[in-house]
Design an enzyme around this catalytic site. Sequence first.
Site, short mmCIF file in Angstrom:
data_model
loop_
_atom_site.label_atom_id
_atom_site.label_comp_id
_atom_site.label_asym_id
_atom_site.label_seq_id
_atom_site.Cartn_x
_atom_site.Cartn_y
_atom_site.Cartn_z
N GLY A 181 0.74 -1.26 0.00
CA GLY A 181 0.00 0.00 0.00
C GLY A 181 0.76 1.30 0.00
O GLY A 181 0.13 2.36 -0.08
N GLY A 183 2.78 2.65 -2.30
CA GLY A 183 3.11 3.20 -3.61
C GLY A 183 2.31 4.44 -3.97
O GLY A 183 1.18 4.63 -3.51
N CYS A 186 -0.90 3.45 -5.67
CA CYS A 186 -1.57 2.31 -5.04
C CYS A 186 -2.66 2.82 -4.10
O CYS A 186 -2.43 3.75 -3.33
CB CYS A 186 -0.56 1.47 -4.26
SG CYS A 186 -1.29 0.05 -3.43
#
EC number: 1.7.1.7
Length: 347
Positions: A181, A183, A186
């Site tokens: 999570g 990124g 993301c």
Amino acid sequence: MRIEEDLKLGFKDVLIRPKRSTLKSRSDVELERQFTFKHSGQTWSGVPIIAANMDTVGTFEMAQALAGFDILTAVHKHYTVEEWATFINTASADVLKHVMVSTGTSDADFEKTVQILALNPALNFVCIDVANGYSEHFVQFVAKAREAWPTKTICAGNVVTGEMCEELILSGADIVKVGIGPGSVCTTRVKTGVGYPQLSAVIECADAAHGLGGMIVSDGGCTMPGDVAKAFGGGADFVMLGGMLAGHEESGGSVVEENGEKFMLFYGMSSESAMNRHVGGVAKYRAAEGKTVKLPLRGPVGNTARDILGGLRSACTYVGASRLKELTKRTTFIRVQEQENRIFNSL
């Protein structure tokens, strides 16, 4: 249900405390590292940064460019075997030394990877990538890959906790990919409520992996060169970058024009854009866990690579580390509530 009350930190929550140094110049810092991997027995030397296996980052063109900086590229899994053959026929041995072959965990992915690896013995890295590395099927696939490719260096993930890091190493992974999570494109954390602050994940997974002779790569969460330094300072052996390397000439994203200005599309690999492109749309039983953004064109990636490596060398000089290998031992993190003076950031 239970609640863990230990504080978990991301890169934005800390800075690295400066220390006395005998280094006279940033040029005195050695960023190259040499690793011998636990299962494959292979030895590799280079700068332990990896371009992410995203189809708007991990391209053949990116691999060609970053090999000149001794940086690895995890080439995305959506190239065909024929495209791989063409690339291998034109790439130098030095470029191939800096390439990872990415794969998913389906039978078709496995067969395709077998064919790609058979094209050239210089392809020594395999990156097995799924969003959720906690499934039993994934662990079994890693074990299957290790049995099939005993001399290949296998990178597998993603996970964020020590016990799963250990499980993957014991199943055959040389390097565990850490991050759920963090990124830039993301949205897993907001779509699912699942995740782990990246710096704490790196620290805890590095401790677990190193105890077994394995290694980790910090995947996601870096927005600037200082974050790369923090990841290495936290114990990461490698750092994987996506957003920081997106939007360049070598990134492979589609270019769109708005009001006379050109932008490149960059999207997460679980986004609607990615699923429309590769699997014909978002399946009825799932939600997209990524977003699509338009980035101003940033020119050749070499300029960004030099900026990242320069920042990393400078971080080492601030703590007296003459080699990147020493950065972890020289790092003391301090908790902070601000990273920078932002008064002119909007200008």
